[in-house]
Design a protein around this motif. Structure first.
Motif, PDB file in Angstrom:
ATOM      1  N   PHE A 141       1.445  -1.583   4.554  1.00 41.58           N
ATOM      2  CA  PHE A 141       1.649  -0.190   4.173  1.00 41.58           C
ATOM      3  C   PHE A 141       3.138   0.113   4.074  1.00 41.58           C
ATOM      4  CE2 PHE A 141       1.781   4.448   5.452  1.00 41.58           C
ATOM      5  CZ  PHE A 141       1.257   4.923   4.258  1.00 41.58           C
ATOM      6  N   MET A 142       3.465   0.971   3.140  1.00 40.88           N
ATOM      7  CA  MET A 142       4.852   1.345   2.886  1.00 40.88           C
ATOM      8  C   MET A 142       5.549   1.789   4.173  1.00 40.88           C
ATOM      9  SD  MET A 142       4.282   5.012   1.019  1.00 40.88           S
ATOM     10  CE  MET A 142       3.974   6.478   2.019  1.00 40.88           C
ATOM     11  N   GLU A 146       0.846  -1.193   0.000  1.00 43.59           N
ATOM     12  CA  GLU A 146       0.000   0.000   0.000  1.00 43.59           C
ATOM     13  C   GLU A 146       0.881   1.244   0.000  1.00 43.59           C
ATOM     14  OE1 GLU A 146      -3.876   1.736   2.421  1.00 43.59           O
ATOM     15  OE2 GLU A 146      -2.215   0.866   3.546  1.00 43.59           O
ATOM     16  N   VAL A 147       0.591   2.165  -0.932  1.00 40.80           N
ATOM     17  CA  VAL A 147       1.507   3.286  -1.185  1.00 40.80           C
ATOM     18  C   VAL A 147       0.744   4.603  -1.247  1.00 40.80           C
ATOM     19  CG1 VAL A 147       3.113   4.298  -2.859  1.00 40.80           C
ATOM     20  CG2 VAL A 147       3.141   1.833  -2.438  1.00 40.80           C
ATOM     21  N   HIS A 148       1.303   5.614  -0.593  1.00 38.43           N
ATOM     22  CA  HIS A 148       0.878   7.007  -0.764  1.00 38.43           C
ATOM     23  C   HIS A 148       1.935   7.672  -1.631  1.00 38.43           C
ATOM     24  CE1 HIS A 148       0.617  11.313   0.726  1.00 38.43           C
ATOM     25  NE2 HIS A 148      -0.616  11.078   0.323  1.00 38.43           N
ATOM     26  N   HIS A 205       1.022  -6.961  -5.877  1.00 39.22           N
ATOM     27  CA  HIS A 205       0.105  -5.854  -6.156  1.00 39.22           C
ATOM     28  C   HIS A 205       0.613  -4.585  -5.476  1.00 39.22           C
ATOM     29  CE1 HIS A 205      -2.460  -9.313  -6.958  1.00 39.22           C
ATOM     30  NE2 HIS A 205      -3.468  -8.554  -7.343  1.00 39.22           N
ATOM     31  N   ILE A 206       0.283  -3.454  -6.077  1.00 36.26           N
ATOM     32  CA  ILE A 206       0.450  -2.162  -5.418  1.00 36.26           C
ATOM     33  C   ILE A 206      -0.937  -1.546  -5.276  1.00 36.26           C
ATOM     34  CG2 ILE A 206       1.200   0.220  -5.790  1.00 36.26           C
ATOM     35  CD1 ILE A 206       3.815  -0.834  -6.820  1.00 36.26           C
ATOM     36  N   HIS A 252      -2.229   1.952   6.332  1.00 31.68           N
ATOM     37  CA  HIS A 252      -1.825   3.298   6.769  1.00 31.68           C
ATOM     38  C   HIS A 252      -2.542   3.718   8.039  1.00 31.68           C
ATOM     39  CE1 HIS A 252      -5.505   3.925   4.437  1.00 31.68           C
ATOM     40  NE2 HIS A 252      -5.690   5.009   5.158  1.00 31.68           N
ATOM     41  N   ASP A 253      -3.761   3.230   8.249  1.00 31.48           N
ATOM     42  CA  ASP A 253      -4.524   3.624   9.437  1.00 31.48           C
ATOM     43  C   ASP A 253      -3.872   3.174  10.731  1.00 31.48           C
ATOM     44  OD1 ASP A 253      -6.648   5.073   8.341  1.00 31.48           O
ATOM     45  OD2 ASP A 253      -7.739   3.259   7.808  1.00 31.48           O
ATOM     46  N   GLU A 254      -2.972   2.200  10.644  1.00 33.93           N
ATOM     47  CA  GLU A 254      -2.349   1.670  11.869  1.00 33.93           C
ATOM     48  C   GLU A 254      -1.054   2.381  12.238  1.00 33.93           C
ATOM     49  OE1 GLU A 254      -4.552  -0.105  13.191  1.00 33.93           O
ATOM     50  OE2 GLU A 254      -5.576   0.036  11.264  1.00 33.93           O
ATOM     51  N   VAL A 255      -0.646   3.382  11.463  1.00 35.44           N
ATOM     52  CA  VAL A 255       0.628   4.056  11.750  1.00 35.44           C
ATOM     53  C   VAL A 255       0.463   5.576  11.761  1.00 35.44           C
ATOM     54  CG1 VAL A 255       2.094   2.178  10.939  1.00 35.44           C
ATOM     55  CG2 VAL A 255       1.264   3.874   9.295  1.00 35.44           C
TER      56      VAL A 255
END
Length: 726
Positions: A565-566, A245-247, A281-282, A523-526
């Motif tokens: 997440f990245m 998972e990438v932002h 996957h990304i 991302h919600d976990e960091v």
């Protein structure tokens, strides 16, 4: 003349409902009459479009720029142009009001019914050629507006110049503007139901300006991407799926100025990195155009427009193509649950609650200060469902992760008693949202069977991944939020206390086959004070890293597809910050802790992909078997993963910092078992305690089996052992 004067006044004031009945060429008792509204024009002539000869002059009959005349010796409508002289220019133009209706009867019907498969092909701005004339066709839904005009660079942003035709059958306004070309900016000037003038961006714009600017841009609809059998196979239930998972704005940045990388740079670097790391996957956090960076894209206003932060829509298309060429599937985070209140967007689009519910108890999201789509409107459902297909067909997106599904399907989501409106039957379910999700997933299943949809659904709503025909929502996969919360809660405990929380690691198997699950460390976990995954692990530095490595080993073997997440792949130490790059410098630290975790995640991904028992029967009970489930005192867990051919992998986790020598575990298949992964290996900066690469089983019964293995369990570690095939 008094009647015409009244019509002119109404037209210029924005109260004339049908400008095409007044402007353009019309047959009258006296012959062909041509009328044009050309503010600031000095002189206007009608030309024969075939010969270019002057047919007649249009005198100005109103100082505000209304020109009108009856043409001599002409009885039937013909192709004409206007030669217009202004103070500093003279041009020959095609009159937009000589063109007939643009939408055909079937499109009008389907758009009103909300079942148009591709509404984006008819609404919005489209470069077309009509009657040999190049230009742009515009169409926008605003049924309660008094007038809608296209304004842009091509008409000095003047709403008087190009009022649109209203199709009363479905509330769509349309017009064809000759000579409007690709790259030009535009908006809709809406005189709303209350008489207020608003400037609105195009809901269907394929390109939109980046904040703080808000105009839409005329661009071509990207060509379709044909389905791909290989990418379809990569999405299957029996395939290994490991999602990164990438932002895009904070994965990496330019080191000299902390500015974003381009789509081109991101494509090259992400494809290489994800391939090396073994991700299949990304998943991109929302890339739709959005006004506020701090929303991470979760408050989009340009649902059909890739953000310009990293380049053009064509650049984004190349970004996806590059990842596909590298063998990586691309998923998009998709937000059909809510939208921001910015005045240039969808809010009160025609002066009424058009896209949103009118009642704040239904239409305002208190947690995010956003508006909630009115799923009861056919046109709104069509707008959203069409958008899902748009990304798959025209950008080749391999799947959508649908954000905040629980907030869509429950009317009482995050609301106190009395703050929500029950459904027709008095219940809390949003029946319209449920119908929308079923329709969308069913439509995508037929129109794009190679792609998937994934639900972020945080409740126990039944049948999220069941087909709509079986009373399900129709998603392919669901994020397993319960597993994530339980296991992270367990891992945050001091090892001495973990025996009191043992069930948190095993509870997930009680419902593992109720849905098709993805295990998400997102991302919600960091963020928001939760700390990084590494920082949530207890103990000193050695124990923190060992705990995290052991947890990753457990996760990659547990039934369900994987998402990380990245930054998690190299154990970033601080919370994620969307305004800066990940802490890649940690990989250069001489201690090697972070490089060790990165190497582990790489090896986990490749081991996972190489071992069908770890993924092939994720959603079938025969693919999993507990071997040690109740050893609370030692905080040890062991289970078997199995593929269709009966090949097995034994997974053992020791979640205490105490090595366990001579730990006996019963097995189904006697013979030689090879240690294929050990999270305590020195490769990962561990203590390198293990089983010498492999060991033979013994004909000694244990755990209800006639044969067993006697293992050395490293502290805070997970082992994978595969049965050697003779």
């Amino acid at each position: 003349m008094s009647e015409l004067s009244g019509a002119i006044n109404s037209l210029i004031a924005g109260h004339y409902a049908d400008p095409f009945s007044l402007l353009g060429m019309h047959e009258t008792e006296n012959g062909l009459e041509v009328r044009a509204l050309l503010p600031d024009a000095l002189d206007v002539w009608v030309l024969d479009g075939a010969t270019g000869r002057k047919v007649g002059q249009l005198p100005r009959i109103d100082d505000r720029g209304f020109f009108c005349a009856t043409l001599p010796r002409r009885k039937r409508p013909f192709h004409y142009q206007l030669a217009v002289t202004w103070a500093h220019a003279a041009l020959v133009i095609d009159d937009p009001y000589r063109f007939g209706p643009l939408l055909d009867a079937m499109d009008i019907w389907l758009l009103a019914e909300g079942t148009h498969l591709r509404p984006f092909e008819r609404l919005g701005a489209h470069l077309v050629t009509l009657d040999g004339v190049e230009g742009t066709r515009f169409a926008v839904w605003a049924p309660n507006a008094r007038r809608v005009s296209v304004v842009g660079e091509f008409n000095f942003w003047d709403g008087r110049r190009h009022p649109m035709r209203l199709l009363r059958e479905n509330g769509i306004w349309e017009i064809f503007l000759p000579a409007v070309h690709a790259g030009q900016l535009y908006k809709y000037e809406v005189v709303d139901v209350h008489g207020n003038v608003q400037l609105k961006a195009d809901p269907y714009a394929f390109e939109a300006q980046m904040r703080p600017e808000t105009a839409s841009c005329v661009v071509r609809l990207p060509p379709k991407v044909e389905p791909n059998a290989q990418r379809r196979q990569a999405n299957n239930f029996d395939a290994p799926i490991s999602i990164y998972e990438v932002h895009l704005a904070s994965w990496r940045r330019h080191t000299d100025n902390n500015f974003w990388l381009s789509y081109q740079d991101l494509a090259t670097q992400l494809a290489e990195y994800a391939n090396e790391m073994g991700f299949t996957h990304i998943e991109l956090l929302p890339i739709n155009e959005h006004p506020f960076d701090g929303s991470w894209g979760y408050q989009p206003l340009g649902l059909y427009a890739p953000t310009l932060r990293f380049g053009t829509p064509q650049d984004f298309r190349c970004f996806v193509d590059t990842l596909h060429e590298a063998g990586i599937n691309v998923l998009l985070d998709w937000v059909p649950g809510h939208f921001p209140t910015d005045a240039y967007g969808l809010a009160q689009f025609d002066g009424t609650a058009l896209y949103e519910y009118a009642d704040p108890k239904e239409g305002f999201h208190q947690d995010w200060n956003t508006l909630i789509y009115n799923y009861g409107r056919h046109e709104v459902r069509n707008y959203l469902a069409g958008n899902a297909l748009f990304w798959m067909e025209h950008y080749g997106i391999d799947g959508l992760r649908v954000d905040a599904v629980a907030s869509m399907i429950y009317r009482d989501y995050s609301r106190a008693q009395g703050e929500w409106v029950p459904n027709y039957y008095g219940g809390k379910e949003n029946l319209e949202a449920i119908a929308f999700l079923r329709y969308t997933n069913n439509m995508l299943g037929h129109a794009r069977p190679d792609a998937i949809t994934v639900a972020e659904e945080s409740t126990d709503y039944p049948g999220v991944t069941l087909p709509p025909g079986c009373n399900g929502l129709g998603f392919h996969y669901k994020w397993n939020m319960g597993w994530m919360h339980d296991t992270l809660n367990y891992m945050q405990q001091d090892p001495v206390h973990r025996k009191y929380h043992h069930d948190k690691m095993t509870f997930g198997m009680l419902y593992a086959y109720s849905e098709n699950f993805i295990l998400p460390l997102s991302h919600d976990e960091v963020v928001h004070g939760k700390r990084s995954l590494l920082d949530r692990m207890p103990g000193d530095v050695w124990q923190k890293f060992a705990n995290l490595r052991a947890y990753y080993g457990f996760m990659w073997a547990f039934p369900g597809k994987k998402l990380l997440f990245m930054g998690g792949e190299f154990a970033q130490g601080r919370e994620w910050n969307h305004d800066t790059s990940l802490d890649w410098h940690l990989l250069d630290e001489p201690e090697g802790w972070h490089r060790g975790v990165q190497q582990l995640v790489k090896d986990l991904n490749h081991c996972y992909r190489d071992q069908p028992p770890l993924y092939q029967l994720d959603f079938q009970p025969e693919g999993f078997e507990w071997r040690v489930v109740d050893d609370r005192e030692n905080s040890v867990f062991a289970f078997i993963r199995r593929d269709r051919q009966g090949n097995e992998v034994l997974v053992v986790s020791n979640f205490t910092p105490v090595p366990r020598q001579g730990y006996r575990i019963g097995i189904n298949q006697p013979g030689c078992w090879r240690e294929i992964l050990n999270t305590d290996s020195w490769h990962y900066h561990g203590g390198n305690l293990g089983n010498g690469g492999g060991l033979e089983s013994e004909a000694i019964g244990s755990h209800g089996r006639a044969h067993s293995l006697v293992l050395t369990l490293p502290p805070l570690a997970t082992l994978y052992l595969a049965k050697e095939v003779p």
